[in-house]
Scaffold this motif. Structure first.
Motif, mmCIF file in Angstrom:
data_model
loop_
_atom_site.group_PDB
_atom_site.id
_atom_site.type_symbol
_atom_site.label_atom_id
_atom_site.label_comp_id
_atom_site.label_asym_id
_atom_site.label_seq_id
_atom_site.Cartn_x
_atom_site.Cartn_y
_atom_site.Cartn_z
ATOM 1 N N ILE A 377 0.872 -1.176 0.000
ATOM 2 C CA ILE A 377 0.000 0.000 0.000
ATOM 3 C C ILE A 377 0.906 1.223 0.000
ATOM 4 O O ILE A 377 1.658 1.447 0.951
ATOM 5 C CB ILE A 377 -0.937 0.030 1.217
ATOM 6 C CG1 ILE A 377 -1.747 -1.258 1.309
ATOM 7 C CG2 ILE A 377 -1.868 1.240 1.144
ATOM 8 C CD1 ILE A 377 -2.659 -1.323 2.530
ATOM 9 N N GLY A 378 0.859 2.000 -1.074
ATOM 10 C CA GLY A 378 1.747 3.154 -1.202
ATOM 11 C C GLY A 378 0.966 4.445 -1.298
ATOM 12 O O GLY A 378 0.056 4.571 -2.129
ATOM 13 N N HIS A 379 1.334 5.399 -0.439
ATOM 14 C CA HIS A 379 0.713 6.726 -0.485
ATOM 15 C C HIS A 379 1.656 7.692 -1.182
ATOM 16 O O HIS A 379 2.859 7.728 -0.884
ATOM 17 C CB HIS A 379 0.418 7.225 0.921
ATOM 18 C CG HIS A 379 -0.052 8.662 0.958
ATOM 19 N ND1 HIS A 379 0.601 9.644 1.666
ATOM 20 C CD2 HIS A 379 -1.106 9.276 0.355
ATOM 21 C CE1 HIS A 379 -0.039 10.790 1.522
ATOM 22 N NE2 HIS A 379 -1.068 10.595 0.719
ATOM 23 N N SER A 380 1.133 8.491 -2.107
ATOM 24 C CA SER A 380 1.900 9.525 -2.776
ATOM 25 C C SER A 380 3.120 8.909 -3.470
ATOM 26 O O SER A 380 2.980 7.958 -4.240
ATOM 27 C CB SER A 380 2.299 10.607 -1.761
ATOM 28 O OG SER A 380 2.861 11.722 -2.409
ATOM 29 N N MET A 381 4.315 9.422 -3.194
ATOM 30 C CA MET A 381 5.521 8.888 -3.823
ATOM 31 C C MET A 381 5.756 7.431 -3.441
ATOM 32 O O MET A 381 6.423 6.682 -4.163
ATOM 33 C CB MET A 381 6.725 9.750 -3.444
ATOM 34 C CG MET A 381 7.983 9.478 -4.247
ATOM 35 S SD MET A 381 9.241 10.744 -3.989
ATOM 36 C CE MET A 381 9.711 10.379 -2.289
ATOM 37 N N GLY A 382 5.214 7.017 -2.281
ATOM 38 C CA GLY A 382 5.308 5.617 -1.897
ATOM 39 C C GLY A 382 4.630 4.697 -2.885
ATOM 40 O O GLY A 382 4.982 3.514 -2.999
ATOM 41 N N GLY A 383 3.622 5.207 -3.617
ATOM 42 C CA GLY A 383 2.994 4.414 -4.653
ATOM 43 C C GLY A 383 3.939 4.153 -5.817
ATOM 44 O O GLY A 383 3.927 3.060 -6.410
ATOM 45 N N LEU A 384 4.782 5.142 -6.159
ATOM 46 C CA LEU A 384 5.768 4.938 -7.223
ATOM 47 C C LEU A 384 6.807 3.904 -6.795
ATOM 48 O O LEU A 384 7.221 3.058 -7.598
ATOM 49 C CB LEU A 384 6.446 6.264 -7.565
ATOM 50 C CG LEU A 384 5.530 7.369 -8.105
ATOM 51 C CD1 LEU A 384 6.309 8.655 -8.314
ATOM 52 C CD2 LEU A 384 4.867 6.923 -9.402
ATOM 53 N N ILE A 385 7.219 3.976 -5.531
ATOM 54 C CA ILE A 385 8.157 2.985 -5.010
ATOM 55 C C ILE A 385 7.530 1.600 -5.050
ATOM 56 O O ILE A 385 8.193 0.606 -5.389
ATOM 57 C CB ILE A 385 8.578 3.365 -3.582
ATOM 58 C CG1 ILE A 385 9.379 4.674 -3.603
ATOM 59 C CG2 ILE A 385 9.386 2.265 -2.912
ATOM 60 C CD1 ILE A 385 9.655 5.253 -2.234
ATOM 61 N N SER A 386 6.244 1.519 -4.730
ATOM 62 C CA SER A 386 5.548 0.237 -4.763
ATOM 63 C C SER A 386 5.436 -0.291 -6.187
ATOM 64 O O SER A 386 5.591 -1.497 -6.427
ATOM 65 C CB SER A 386 4.152 0.396 -4.151
ATOM 66 O OG SER A 386 4.233 0.802 -2.792
ATOM 67 N N LYS A 387 5.165 0.593 -7.135
ATOM 68 C CA LYS A 387 5.060 0.144 -8.527
ATOM 69 C C LYS A 387 6.359 -0.485 -9.004
ATOM 70 O O LYS A 387 6.350 -1.476 -9.750
ATOM 71 C CB LYS A 387 4.682 1.317 -9.435
ATOM 72 C CG LYS A 387 4.575 0.881 -10.890
ATOM 73 C CD LYS A 387 4.386 2.013 -11.861
ATOM 74 C CE LYS A 387 4.390 1.463 -13.288
ATOM 75 N NZ LYS A 387 4.215 2.519 -14.309
ATOM 76 N N LEU A 388 7.490 0.075 -8.572
ATOM 77 C CA LEU A 388 8.781 -0.446 -9.018
ATOM 78 C C LEU A 388 9.106 -1.795 -8.403
ATOM 79 O O LEU A 388 10.108 -2.404 -8.767
ATOM 80 C CB LEU A 388 9.883 0.566 -8.704
ATOM 81 C CG LEU A 388 9.798 1.878 -9.500
ATOM 82 C CD1 LEU A 388 10.927 2.829 -9.105
ATOM 83 C CD2 LEU A 388 9.828 1.608 -10.998
ATOM 84 N N GLN A 389 8.269 -2.276 -7.471
ATOM 85 C CA GLN A 389 8.437 -3.629 -6.940
ATOM 86 C C GLN A 389 7.747 -4.667 -7.820
ATOM 87 O O GLN A 389 8.012 -5.870 -7.670
ATOM 88 C CB GLN A 389 7.873 -3.737 -5.519
ATOM 89 C CG GLN A 389 8.325 -2.667 -4.556
ATOM 90 C CD GLN A 389 9.828 -2.548 -4.453
ATOM 91 O OE1 GLN A 389 10.524 -3.528 -4.171
ATOM 92 N NE2 GLN A 389 10.332 -1.336 -4.672
ATOM 93 N N VAL A 390 6.870 -4.231 -8.706
ATOM 94 C CA VAL A 390 6.081 -5.168 -9.511
ATOM 95 C C VAL A 390 6.241 -4.896 -10.999
ATOM 96 O O VAL A 390 5.412 -5.336 -11.810
ATOM 97 C CB VAL A 390 4.593 -5.106 -9.104
ATOM 98 C CG1 VAL A 390 4.415 -5.600 -7.687
ATOM 99 C CG2 VAL A 390 4.024 -3.698 -9.264
ATOM 100 N N SER A 391 7.295 -4.169 -11.370
ATOM 101 C CA SER A 391 7.529 -3.810 -12.769
ATOM 102 C C SER A 391 8.848 -4.408 -13.253
ATOM 103 O O SER A 391 9.733 -4.722 -12.464
ATOM 104 C CB SER A 391 7.574 -2.289 -12.943
ATOM 105 O OG SER A 391 6.370 -1.687 -12.524
ATOM 106 N N SER A 392 8.948 -4.533 -14.550
ATOM 107 C CA SER A 392 10.183 -4.977 -15.191
ATOM 108 C C SER A 392 10.805 -3.790 -15.914
ATOM 109 O O SER A 392 10.148 -3.128 -16.720
ATOM 110 C CB SER A 392 9.875 -6.113 -16.177
ATOM 111 O OG SER A 392 11.048 -6.510 -16.854
ATOM 112 N N SER A 393 12.080 -3.524 -15.621
ATOM 113 C CA SER A 393 12.707 -2.304 -16.139
ATOM 114 C C SER A 393 13.213 -2.450 -17.564
ATOM 115 O O SER A 393 13.220 -1.477 -18.326
ATOM 116 C CB SER A 393 13.862 -1.897 -15.230
ATOM 117 O OG SER A 393 14.901 -2.857 -15.306
ATOM 118 N N GLY A 394 13.666 -3.679 -17.937
ATOM 119 C CA GLY A 394 14.424 -3.771 -19.176
ATOM 120 C C GLY A 394 15.599 -2.804 -19.101
ATOM 121 O O GLY A 394 16.227 -2.651 -18.048
#
Length: 620
Positions: A377-394
């Motif tokens: 559960i990410g609030h504000s910028m914490g949501g961006l940090i959370s997204k980067l836990q479930v994304s693939s960067s290539g």
């Protein structure tokens, strides 16, 4: 203006400009949503003797008066007298079982017992009569009296009961709802204190772990049949009633007190502004944090705060969820804290690494399927940090900031590893669901306006580290050419977290375009408030157009500002709806089957959850 004043104003133009920056930022932060750290501080007052009690002329009332007088005079005899007063109050508790809560609220004996026990705990601790994890040694005319503790229904071991703090009056701007229950016993906050690890995952508990308990000073007999006393410490989250002197009685509880005690009394915690302005100065206060010892079979829910904030911003949510026995039976709360002045890609790399280490440590002890169902559960910028836990960067992030491949650059291996962790990553397999709350997926206009630039200029990074990085960029042509910012005045530097929230920043745009793992379920909660900087409506900081995510299975927009959206009852009810469906989906499906979200619109938890119903025997 006098010539002396004019001269004084010209003495240090750099200092003057710095002062203007601070004043401007302080003004904006106090007038716009997004600055919870400027709220009044928390207040904690132990139980005192000034509370109004019904008059009486019985032995208990006289003992209470004697103990109160000794307490006011700071007499060494105060703990003994409070102990006697509590014993007499216990004996005079009314007959009849079970007692109703109304009896407890109106009975003078109950009130005397609660207050006498609270003052006994406070005075005995202050006089050094408490032996951590063991009990109290009280001096009487007949010699010392040993009162051992008996913890009931806790995950914590007796040795972890380092300090007992009786609950009196408290308040905090971070806590808007109180979860208390009237009954027998004195609610206390237990301080664990620094302690060697006893269980897997204990290193993530941190040095200031706190938990709630309810103390009962009960007369009993020792092994020789002689009268004695024992201090029972009950877990009120798991026990609703206990045996009183004349039958079953409700157990008192204050489930909210530990949150405020931590905020008001735990020393040496840097405030969010300090962690923003000097992001390299307090690494010991960053990282993954468990609120309780690891509990096998329970799904971790990890809370990630936002810009200019800290894990304390989640007090309302944690307080409400942990007061819900259905939540505590299926989930365990963790939190992640970080310095918000650094680029959020660094915090995301730190969370990714620490979560991997924690899960590996816990799974080695005993495989636990619940650890493969993590919710972020990410609030504000914490949501961006959370997204980067479930994304693939290539290589999408790296090519956004550099013209050369990472392997072609000359740099120390330690730095190469750090950069690689930030720029190249795969989804964390254990994370199965993410709830975005007021998340600026596509930035916030505040970041590229004047106040954003001024706020960003307040961030002071480690000068040695920054100079080495700039030197490496100069040695490696094309390295970080698109990332290092060279202002018209001052030294070149890396962007701050605020710089990266500029809607036009290439790195933020690259993060927004990263795909989310298809196995992960995504949800959006956004706020709509009176005014939002930049075009379009929003929560005062993040526009709605930036807060929504195209992959979200559910989307809820509530009337709340940016700093209130994650604390609002509607948002907490929505979060519990999602979590409940998550747990039910895990129970229904096997590990090989995909999860599906099923809204439970009629089963949202209210501000006051149902109380637990375990008996004392079940807790034992």
């Amino acid at each position: 203006m006098s010539s002396q004043c004019v001269a004084a104003a010209r003495v240090n133009p750099r200092l003057t400009m710095r002062s203007i920056q601070v004043v401007l930022v302080a003004w904006v932060l106090t007038t716009l949503p997004g600055c919870a750290f400027l709220c009044p501080t928390a207040l904690w007052v132990p139980p005192g003797t000034l509370q109004l009690l019904p008059p009486g002329d019985d032995a208990c009332a006289r003992a209470f008066a004697a103990a109160s007088e000794a307490d006011e005079q700071n007499s060494e005899d105060a703990p003994r007298l409070w102990m006697v007063a509590a014993q007499l109050a216990w004996r005079e508790l009314p007959a009849g079982a079970p007692h109703s809560v109304s009896n407890i609220e109106t009975c003078a004996a109950w009130q005397r017992y609660h207050l006498a026990l609270g003052r006994f705990l406070e005075t005995a601790r202050d006089q050094g009569l408490w032996k951590p994890g063991e009990g109290f040694q009280i001096h009487t005319v007949r010699g010392p009296v040993w009162i051992p503790i008996e913890p009931r229904g806790f995950l914590w071991q007796p040795g972890e009961f380092q300090q007992l703090r009786a609950v009196g009056c408290y308040s905090s701007p971070s806590l808007t709802r109180h979860h208390v229950r009237d009954g027998v016993g004195a609610p206390v906050v237990v301080e664990r204190g620094p302690h060697p690890p006893l269980r897997p995952g204990d290193r993530f508990l941190g040095p200031h772990a706190l938990f709630t308990a309810t103390a009962i000073l009960r007369p009993t007999t020792d092994a020789e049949g002689e009268p004695s006393l024992v201090l029972e410490l009950w877990n009120p989250r798991h026990t609703a009633q206990v045996d009183g002197p004349h039958g079953a009685v409700p157990l008192a509880a204050d489930l909210s007190a530990p949150f405020v005690f931590h905020e008001a009394e735990v020393a040496n915690l840097p405030d969010p502004f300090e962690m923003f302005v000097h992001p390299d100065n307090n690494p010991e206060f960053e990282g993954l944090l468990f609120l309780e010892p690891y509990q096998p079979g329970k799904i971790p829910v990890i809370l990630v705060h936002g810009l200019l904030s800290s894990p304390r911003t989640w007090i309302d949510l944690a307080n409400d969820l942990r007061a819900n026995p259905e939540f505590t039976s299926r989930f365990q709360l963790w939190a992640f804290g970080y310095a918000t002045g650094r680029p959020f890609v660094r915090a995301a790399a730190d969370l990714r690494r620490q979560l991997r280490l924690a899960l590996e440590e816990l799974q080695v002890t005993c495989p636990d399927p619940a650890l493969d169902q993590v919710v972020l559960i990410g609030h504000s910028m914490g949501g961006l940090i959370s997204k980067l836990q479930v994304s693939s960067s290539g290589d999408q992030l790296w090519t956004t900031i550099s013209d050369r491949p990472l392997d072609d650059l000359e740099m120390p291996e330690e730095l190469r590893d750090t950069v690689e962790d930030m720029m190249y990553f795969e989804p964390t397999p254990a994370v199965k669901r993410v709830i975005f709350v007021g998340t600026p997926h596509r930035g916030a206009a505040l970041a590229h306006q004047m106040i954003g630039r001024i706020s960003s200029s307040l961030v002071n990074r480690d000068p040695d580290g920054m100079s080495r990085l700039v030197q490496l960029a100069e040695q490696n042509d094309g390295f970080l050419n698109r990332l290092i910012w060279k202002p018209a005045f001052g030294q070149a530097r890396l962007p701050t977290s605020i710089d990266l929230l500029d809607p036009q920043h290439p790195l933020l745009q690259a993060v927004d375009s990263l795909p989310i793992d298809q196995r992960v379920q995504v949800h959006t909660i956004a706020g709509k408030w009176l005014f939002t900087i930049g075009p379009g409506g929003g929560d005062g900081v993040v526009p709605l157009s930036s807060a929504v995510h195209p992959q979200a299975q559910t989307e809820l927009v509530i009337n709340a500002s940016h700093t209130a959206v994650h604390r609002a009852p509607e948002a907490i009810a929505e979060i519990w709806t999602i979590l409940k469906a998550h747990a039910e989906g895990v129970s229904r499906s096997s590990a090989a089957e995909p999860e599906h979200f099923h809204p439970l619109k009629d089963e949202r938890a209210g501000a006051v959850p149902p109380e637990p119903t375990l008996s004392a025997e079940e807790a034992d």
